[in-house]
Write a protein that holds these residues in place. Sequence first.
Motif, PDB file in Angstrom:
ATOM      1  N   LEU A   3      11.570  -3.267   2.093  1.00  0.00           N
ATOM      2  CA  LEU A   3       9.845  -3.040   1.577  1.00  0.00           C
ATOM      3  C   LEU A   3       9.164  -2.051   2.976  1.00  0.00           C
ATOM      4  O   LEU A   3       8.401  -1.396   3.047  1.00  0.00           O
ATOM      5  CB  LEU A   3       9.249  -4.043   0.781  1.00  0.00           C
ATOM      6  N   PRO A  64       1.961   3.350  -5.347  1.00  0.00           N
ATOM      7  CA  PRO A  64       3.419   2.523  -5.467  1.00  0.00           C
ATOM      8  C   PRO A  64       4.216   2.126  -4.483  1.00  0.00           C
ATOM      9  O   PRO A  64       4.078   0.560  -5.059  1.00  0.00           O
ATOM     10  CB  PRO A  64       4.574   3.683  -5.960  1.00  0.00           C
ATOM     11  N   LEU A  65       3.304   2.224  -3.641  1.00  0.00           N
ATOM     12  CA  LEU A  65       4.780   1.469  -2.384  1.00  0.00           C
ATOM     13  C   LEU A  65       3.830   0.410  -2.119  1.00  0.00           C
ATOM     14  O   LEU A  65       4.077  -0.613  -1.967  1.00  0.00           O
ATOM     15  CB  LEU A  65       4.896   2.209  -1.847  1.00  0.00           C
ATOM     16  N   SER A  68       4.529  -2.722  -4.647  1.00  0.00           N
ATOM     17  CA  SER A  68       5.771  -3.076  -4.336  1.00  0.00           C
ATOM     18  C   SER A  68       5.051  -4.341  -2.798  1.00  0.00           C
ATOM     19  O   SER A  68       5.868  -4.747  -2.909  1.00  0.00           O
ATOM     20  CB  SER A  68       6.630  -2.167  -4.609  1.00  0.00           C
ATOM     21  N   GLU A  69       4.721  -3.777  -2.472  1.00  0.00           N
ATOM     22  CA  GLU A  69       3.813  -4.392  -0.893  1.00  0.00           C
ATOM     23  C   GLU A  69       3.195  -6.151  -1.026  1.00  0.00           C
ATOM     24  O   GLU A  69       3.350  -6.802  -0.905  1.00  0.00           O
ATOM     25  CB  GLU A  69       3.552  -3.922   0.359  1.00  0.00           C
ATOM     26  N   SER A  73       7.641  -6.910  -4.504  1.00  0.00           N
ATOM     27  CA  SER A  73       9.019  -6.656  -5.216  1.00  0.00           C
ATOM     28  C   SER A  73       8.749  -5.292  -5.442  1.00  0.00           C
ATOM     29  O   SER A  73       7.900  -4.583  -6.040  1.00  0.00           O
ATOM     30  CB  SER A  73       8.888  -6.878  -6.768  1.00  0.00           C
ATOM     31  N   TRP A  74      10.141  -4.565  -5.332  1.00  0.00           N
ATOM     32  CA  TRP A  74      10.331  -3.046  -5.426  1.00  0.00           C
ATOM     33  C   TRP A  74       9.191  -2.666  -7.209  1.00  0.00           C
ATOM     34  O   TRP A  74       9.011  -1.087  -7.535  1.00  0.00           O
ATOM     35  CB  TRP A  74      11.568  -2.362  -5.390  1.00  0.00           C
ATOM     36  N   GLN A  75       9.752  -3.446  -8.195  1.00  0.00           N
ATOM     37  CA  GLN A  75      10.073  -2.706  -9.801  1.00  0.00           C
ATOM     38  C   GLN A  75       7.818  -2.847  -9.421  1.00  0.00           C
ATOM     39  O   GLN A  75       7.752  -1.965 -10.241  1.00  0.00           O
ATOM     40  CB  GLN A  75      10.310  -4.102 -10.273  1.00  0.00           C
ATOM     41  N   ALA A  76       7.470  -3.502  -9.253  1.00  0.00           N
ATOM     42  CA  ALA A  76       6.222  -3.467  -9.365  1.00  0.00           C
ATOM     43  C   ALA A  76       5.269  -1.564  -8.653  1.00  0.00           C
ATOM     44  O   ALA A  76       3.944  -1.348  -9.901  1.00  0.00           O
ATOM     45  CB  ALA A  76       5.437  -3.822  -8.227  1.00  0.00           C
ATOM     46  N   ALA A  77       5.860  -1.147  -8.018  1.00  0.00           N
ATOM     47  CA  ALA A  77       6.120   0.563  -7.880  1.00  0.00           C
ATOM     48  C   ALA A  77       6.384   0.898  -8.990  1.00  0.00           C
ATOM     49  O   ALA A  77       6.031   2.113  -9.973  1.00  0.00           O
ATOM     50  CB  ALA A  77       6.760   0.987  -6.910  1.00  0.00           C
ATOM     51  N   ASP A  79       5.498  -0.397 -12.383  1.00  0.00           N
ATOM     52  CA  ASP A  79       5.209  -1.563 -13.983  1.00  0.00           C
ATOM     53  C   ASP A  79       4.045  -0.634 -13.785  1.00  0.00           C
ATOM     54  O   ASP A  79       2.541  -0.425 -13.093  1.00  0.00           O
ATOM     55  CB  ASP A  79       4.520  -2.241 -13.547  1.00  0.00           C
TER      56      ASP A  79
END
Length: 293
Positions: A3, A64-65, A68-69, A73-77, A79
């Motif tokens: 990430l 979005p990044l 995630s950071e 988690s990638w899914q937060a991008a 969500d």
Amino acid sequence: MTLDAVVAGNRLLHYLALMLVFGSSVFLWKIAAPGLRVQTDRRLTLITRVAALLALLTALAGLPLQASEIVGSWQAAVDPAVLQKLLRTAIGQTWLFRMLPALLLLALSMLRQPGRLRGVVIGSGVLLASLALSGHAAMDQGMRGFLHGANHAVHLLCGGAWLGSLLPVLLCLRLLADPVARGDASLTLRRFSNAGHVAVAGVLLSGAINTMLVLGRWPTDWSSPYQLLLSLKILLTAAMVGLAILNRYVFVPRMKSAAPAAIASIRRSTLIEICLGMAILALVSVFGMLEPA
């Protein structure tokens, strides 16, 4: 790919795209000789349009990044709940603020009128300077925060004017071989040489002030990843300054007596400057994510 690597890569592409658009547009608007402006602009049109689109896309990907950071988690991008919460923070508000000049910049870059250059310079300049709102300068409050942000914005604009102008400089060097365009190309390169002094001085002075405001001292503790990468940035910047001085005070005077060899030397050193500038932006993209310690 991790990430952090994706976030740093997105930041790097954003820096590169913005500085290319800003620097090349400043060059065309204020430095290029009138007889050369249209011809050089035509050659750079596709490149600046692609760069403006890339600046918008990387700006859009920023929120979005960042989500995630923060969450890890990638899914937060993707969500909606996480993104909505982030939009209510200073990070989200800064992101929203930057979307307008990013969209405006892309729209202006698609126009064909020569008069669009002023708008492109303003749009890209605002977008580039606004990066100071989300950097380490944003950690300070009150008057110190304002002055730190303003200084960081100056650093970004001077760096963008310097690095982004190097591509059209290469085009002007090629035109020195054209008997029709040689006069305008020579005039343009002399103008760039004079303006370059201001940009380089601005980068060095604002960079030194930034270092003092963030660290309070020079980055001499190389056990700290932040200070090590910042030291590398300073070293590479010094190398760029050295090449710029070499061009201006060694190779340019030689153009009167040994033009082909001097032009070839300037071209080589300019290409090296571009590579060093890209390496500097890569370092900034990484240590800008680190805790300054």
